[in-house]
Scaffold this motif. Structure first.
Motif, PDB file in Angstrom:
ATOM      1  N   ASN A 186       0.820  -1.220   0.000  1.00  0.00           N
ATOM      2  CA  ASN A 186       0.000   0.000   0.000  1.00  0.00           C
ATOM      3  C   ASN A 186       0.852   1.267   0.000  1.00  0.00           C
ATOM      4  N   SER A 187       2.178   1.109  -0.132  1.00  0.00           N
ATOM      5  CA  SER A 187       3.098   2.244  -0.234  1.00  0.00           C
ATOM      6  C   SER A 187       4.343   1.774  -0.968  1.00  0.00           C
ATOM      7  N   THR A 188       5.154   2.726  -1.405  1.00  0.00           N
ATOM      8  CA  THR A 188       6.425   2.365  -2.027  1.00  0.00           C
ATOM      9  C   THR A 188       7.282   1.577  -1.050  1.00  0.00           C
ATOM     10  N   GLN A 189       7.328   2.042   0.190  1.00  0.00           N
ATOM     11  CA  GLN A 189       8.150   1.382   1.201  1.00  0.00           C
ATOM     12  C   GLN A 189       7.723  -0.071   1.397  1.00  0.00           C
ATOM     13  N   LYS A 190       6.434  -0.321   1.512  1.00  0.00           N
ATOM     14  CA  LYS A 190       5.950  -1.688   1.742  1.00  0.00           C
ATOM     15  C   LYS A 190       6.178  -2.549   0.502  1.00  0.00           C
ATOM     16  N   THR A 191       5.992  -1.985  -0.678  1.00  0.00           N
ATOM     17  CA  THR A 191       6.224  -2.741  -1.909  1.00  0.00           C
ATOM     18  C   THR A 191       7.681  -3.197  -1.989  1.00  0.00           C
ATOM     19  N   ILE A 192       8.591  -2.289  -1.673  1.00  0.00           N
ATOM     20  CA  ILE A 192      10.012  -2.626  -1.768  1.00  0.00           C
ATOM     21  C   ILE A 192      10.430  -3.550  -0.624  1.00  0.00           C
ATOM     22  N   GLN A 193       9.809  -3.425   0.525  1.00  0.00           N
ATOM     23  CA  GLN A 193      10.041  -4.404   1.593  1.00  0.00           C
ATOM     24  C   GLN A 193       9.635  -5.803   1.132  1.00  0.00           C
ATOM     25  N   ASN A 194       8.505  -5.888   0.445  1.00  0.00           N
ATOM     26  CA  ASN A 194       8.063  -7.181  -0.090  1.00  0.00           C
ATOM     27  C   ASN A 194       9.056  -7.704  -1.133  1.00  0.00           C
ATOM     28  N   MET A 195       9.573  -6.792  -1.959  1.00  0.00           N
ATOM     29  CA  MET A 195      10.574  -7.176  -2.951  1.00  0.00           C
ATOM     30  C   MET A 195      11.830  -7.698  -2.260  1.00  0.00           C
ATOM     31  N   GLY A 196      12.190  -7.082  -1.142  1.00  0.00           N
ATOM     32  CA  GLY A 196      13.335  -7.543  -0.368  1.00  0.00           C
ATOM     33  C   GLY A 196      13.128  -8.927   0.190  1.00  0.00           C
ATOM     34  N   ALA A 197      11.919  -9.188   0.698  1.00  0.00           N
ATOM     35  CA  ALA A 197      11.609 -10.525   1.218  1.00  0.00           C
ATOM     36  C   ALA A 197      11.690 -11.569   0.108  1.00  0.00           C
ATOM     37  N   LEU A 198      11.195 -11.215  -1.074  1.00  0.00           N
ATOM     38  CA  LEU A 198      11.277 -12.126  -2.218  1.00  0.00           C
ATOM     39  C   LEU A 198      12.734 -12.403  -2.577  1.00  0.00           C
ATOM     40  N   SER A 199      13.537 -11.357  -2.577  1.00  0.00           N
ATOM     41  CA  SER A 199      14.951 -11.494  -2.940  1.00  0.00           C
ATOM     42  C   SER A 199      15.715 -12.337  -1.924  1.00  0.00           C
ATOM     43  N   HIS A 200      15.529 -12.038  -0.632  1.00  0.00           N
ATOM     44  CA  HIS A 200      16.310 -12.712   0.410  1.00  0.00           C
ATOM     45  C   HIS A 200      15.802 -14.118   0.707  1.00  0.00           C
ATOM     46  N   ASP A 201      14.490 -14.240   0.891  1.00  0.00           N
ATOM     47  CA  ASP A 201      13.911 -15.515   1.336  1.00  0.00           C
ATOM     48  C   ASP A 201      13.446 -16.389   0.176  1.00  0.00           C
ATOM     49  N   GLY A 202      12.772 -15.762  -0.770  1.00  0.00           N
ATOM     50  CA  GLY A 202      12.138 -16.551  -1.823  1.00  0.00           C
ATOM     51  C   GLY A 202      13.070 -17.029  -2.912  1.00  0.00           C
ATOM     52  N   MET A 203      14.189 -16.326  -3.118  1.00  0.00           N
ATOM     53  CA  MET A 203      15.041 -16.615  -4.269  1.00  0.00           C
ATOM     54  C   MET A 203      16.340 -17.331  -3.907  1.00  0.00           C
ATOM     55  N   ILE A 204      16.499 -17.754  -2.662  1.00  0.00           N
ATOM     56  CA  ILE A 204      17.745 -18.411  -2.246  1.00  0.00           C
ATOM     57  C   ILE A 204      18.007 -19.659  -3.075  1.00  0.00           C
ATOM     58  N   GLN A 205      16.998 -20.501  -3.212  1.00  0.00           N
ATOM     59  CA  GLN A 205      17.176 -21.736  -3.975  1.00  0.00           C
ATOM     60  C   GLN A 205      17.352 -21.434  -5.463  1.00  0.00           C
ATOM     61  N   ALA A 206      16.652 -20.410  -5.937  1.00  0.00           N
ATOM     62  CA  ALA A 206      16.796 -20.017  -7.343  1.00  0.00           C
ATOM     63  C   ALA A 206      18.240 -19.620  -7.628  1.00  0.00           C
ATOM     64  N   ASP A 207      18.839 -18.863  -6.722  1.00  0.00           N
ATOM     65  CA  ASP A 207      20.214 -18.426  -6.903  1.00  0.00           C
ATOM     66  C   ASP A 207      21.165 -19.623  -6.975  1.00  0.00           C
ATOM     67  N   LYS A 208      20.947 -20.596  -6.101  1.00  0.00           N
ATOM     68  CA  LYS A 208      21.782 -21.806  -6.104  1.00  0.00           C
ATOM     69  C   LYS A 208      21.610 -22.582  -7.407  1.00  0.00           C
ATOM     70  N   THR A 209      20.380 -22.639  -7.882  1.00  0.00           N
ATOM     71  CA  THR A 209      20.104 -23.375  -9.124  1.00  0.00           C
ATOM     72  C   THR A 209      20.743 -22.688 -10.325  1.00  0.00           C
ATOM     73  N   ILE A 210      20.652 -21.346 -10.356  1.00  0.00           N
ATOM     74  CA  ILE A 210      21.287 -20.594 -11.447  1.00  0.00           C
ATOM     75  C   ILE A 210      22.782 -20.881 -11.485  1.00  0.00           C
ATOM     76  N   LEU A 211      23.427 -20.805 -10.315  1.00  0.00           N
ATOM     77  CA  LEU A 211      24.869 -21.043 -10.255  1.00  0.00           C
ATOM     78  C   LEU A 211      25.204 -22.481 -10.637  1.00  0.00           C
ATOM     79  N   LYS A 212      24.370 -23.436 -10.217  1.00  0.00           N
ATOM     80  CA  LYS A 212      24.594 -24.842 -10.554  1.00  0.00           C
ATOM     81  C   LYS A 212      24.571 -25.039 -12.074  1.00  0.00           C
ATOM     82  N   ILE A 213      23.600 -24.436 -12.733  1.00  0.00           N
ATOM     83  CA  ILE A 213      23.504 -24.540 -14.197  1.00  0.00           C
ATOM     84  C   ILE A 213      24.744 -23.953 -14.852  1.00  0.00           C
ATOM     85  N   MET A 214      25.180 -22.780 -14.360  1.00  0.00           N
ATOM     86  CA  MET A 214      26.342 -22.118 -14.941  1.00  0.00           C
ATOM     87  C   MET A 214      27.617 -22.929 -14.736  1.00  0.00           C
TER      88      MET A 214
END
Length: 444
Positions: A402-430
């Motif tokens: 409902n604000s820029t701050q909250k939207t970017i906080q959500n983006m941070g949660a996605l980056s830190h928590d949600g994408m950890i396995q994605a990051d490992k998978t990307i590196l594994k493929i490379m």
């Protein structure tokens, strides 16, 4: 704790020659080499975090005629780097030092070790006879926190990081903690504090990044996307408008930078490509509207601050493409400012671009980054213009808050928590691709 706009520019907006991940490795090697009586090495060992590894694997190192690789960056920095130049450490390369680096690499005397822990980390060990010199860089690409010679800490080296702030108390972590508490109106107020010295500094950044764009348009470096857009417009297969102009200029600069052009970029939040995205789309649209120098440069200043703000939430290096997410948000805020939008239009524009590009992954630095910068630049223009006409993603949608701050906080949660396995998978493929290529070369 309170920071000023000058603190943000000093810590977050820096000239960098080449992709900042291999440059950080080169800087570590160059700093350690200053502790040794001669630049002759029996072996080099480096330890790096997964994201430095990912971003340094495939990008061309400027001034080398096409050389690339993590081990290459370490050897080049140790033999030919000037640590006094910071992220322009490789400016001093010459044919002799490049030849020495190649000779050491040919002997397989440079070892790259991949750490499991995330967080920017570059440790370098140079072995020269009975001497061992070490350096450690953490958190920031140019943040040399430790130098050792034969196990003894060196405390008086000029290359050790001094505080970026008056009084020697504040670090990047302090700045990011402060940034995370800001709202968009707070950030807009900071833009008003930019003085003539700041505007002149921002203009220097524009000129450096324009030089890269001009190089890319002339030479068709990298993938040649900027030059291709030029041709498509001439063939009337594309129309020259705000969006295509932003994409043309930004992607051309990325073509040059990722193609190894020996020209520095003004970086933003630790990345040269972020700097290209934060600056060039704003500059590209100026010819379509009434403008003056001060307003354009204040818009670019706003873009840098928003970029730093988003990165404070998402992390310095992660599985999400910071050029799309952080610098894209900065660019769309700056474009909105330049065309006369208010803080509510800026908030809408940032929400629009994050809804659009939140899923773009970072799969390392390479020529293909120019495609992503092309997308981010066009999306930044579109998101701003949509918001000006009342087209805004609703707060009920997905990760949008409902604000820029909250939207970017959500983006941070996605980056830190949600994408950890994605990051490992990307590196594994490379890594698997790299191993396959090595096996094929060995088979020959």
């Amino acid at each position: 704790m309170k920071f000023t706009v000058k603190d943000i520019l000093e810590m977050e907006v820096i000239l960098a020659l080449g992709c900042t991940e291999p440059v950080a490795i080169a800087l570590g090697g160059a700093a350690a080499a200053t502790l040794l009586p001669e630049k002759e090495f029996d072996a080099i060992e480096i330890w790096i975090d997964p994201n430095i590894y990912k971003n340094g694997m495939a990008v061309i190192i400027p001034g080398t005629g096409g050389m690339q690789g993590l081990d290459t960056a370490a050897a080049l920095g140790a033999y030919g780097g000037n640590p006094g130049r910071g992220l322009e450490v490789l400016e001093s390369l010459d044919e002799t030092t490049i030849a020495k680096a190649k000779a050491l690499l040919d002997k397989n005397k440079v070892t790259v070790n991949l750490r499991d822990e995330v967080g920017l980390y570059v440790k370098t060990k140079l072995i020269s006879g009975s001497n061992i010199a070490e350096s450690l860089i953490i958190d920031l690409h140019n943040n040399i926190v430790s130098l050792k010679l034969n196990g003894e800490e060196i405390t008086d080296s000029p290359f050790l990081t001094k505080s970026h702030s008056k009084g020697g108390k504040h670090t990047l972590a302090d700045l990011e903690t402060w940034l995370r508490e800001l709202t968009l109106p707070d950030i807009l107020e900071l833009t008003a504090d930019l003085d003539e010295d700041d505007l002149n500094f921002l203009e220097v950044g524009v000129n450096h990044n324009l030089a890269l764009a001009e190089y890319g348009l002339k030479h068709g470096s990298g993938l040649g996307i900027g030059k291709a857009i030029d041709r498509l417009i001439k063939q009337k297969l594309m129309v020259k408008d705000m969006s295509s102009s932003a994409r043309r200029l930004t992607s051309a600069a990325a073509d040059a930078r990722m193609g190894g052009a020996n020209l520095p970029a003004m970086s933003s939040a630790g990345s040269g490509n972020h700097g290209l995205t934060a600056i060039l789309p704003i500059w590209a649209i100026k010819d379509f509207i009434d403008h003056d120098r001060e307003t354009i440069l204040r818009a670019i200043g706003l873009s840098h601050i928003v970029t730093a703000y988003v990165k404070a939430h998402t992390g310095r290096l992660s599985a999400v493409c910071g050029c799309s997410i952080a610098a894209g948000a900065g660019a769309t805020a700056g474009i909105t400012y330049l065309v006369g939008g208010d803080v509510h239009h800026m908030e809408g524009a940032i929400k629009n671009i994050l809804e659009d590009l939140a899923g773009v992954i970072c799969d390392g630095a390479k020529a293909g980054c120019a495609i992503k910068l092309n997308t981010a630049a066009g999306a930044a223009v579109q998101a701003a213009l949509f918001s000006l006409h009342g087209v805004n993603v609703k707060d009920t949608d997905g990760i949008i808050g409902n604000s820029t701050q909250k939207t970017i906080q959500n983006m941070g949660a996605l980056s830190h928590d949600g994408m950890i396995q994605a990051d490992k998978t990307i590196l594994k493929i490379m890594l698997e691709k790299q191993m396959t290529k090595k096996n094929q070369q060995d088979a020959k």
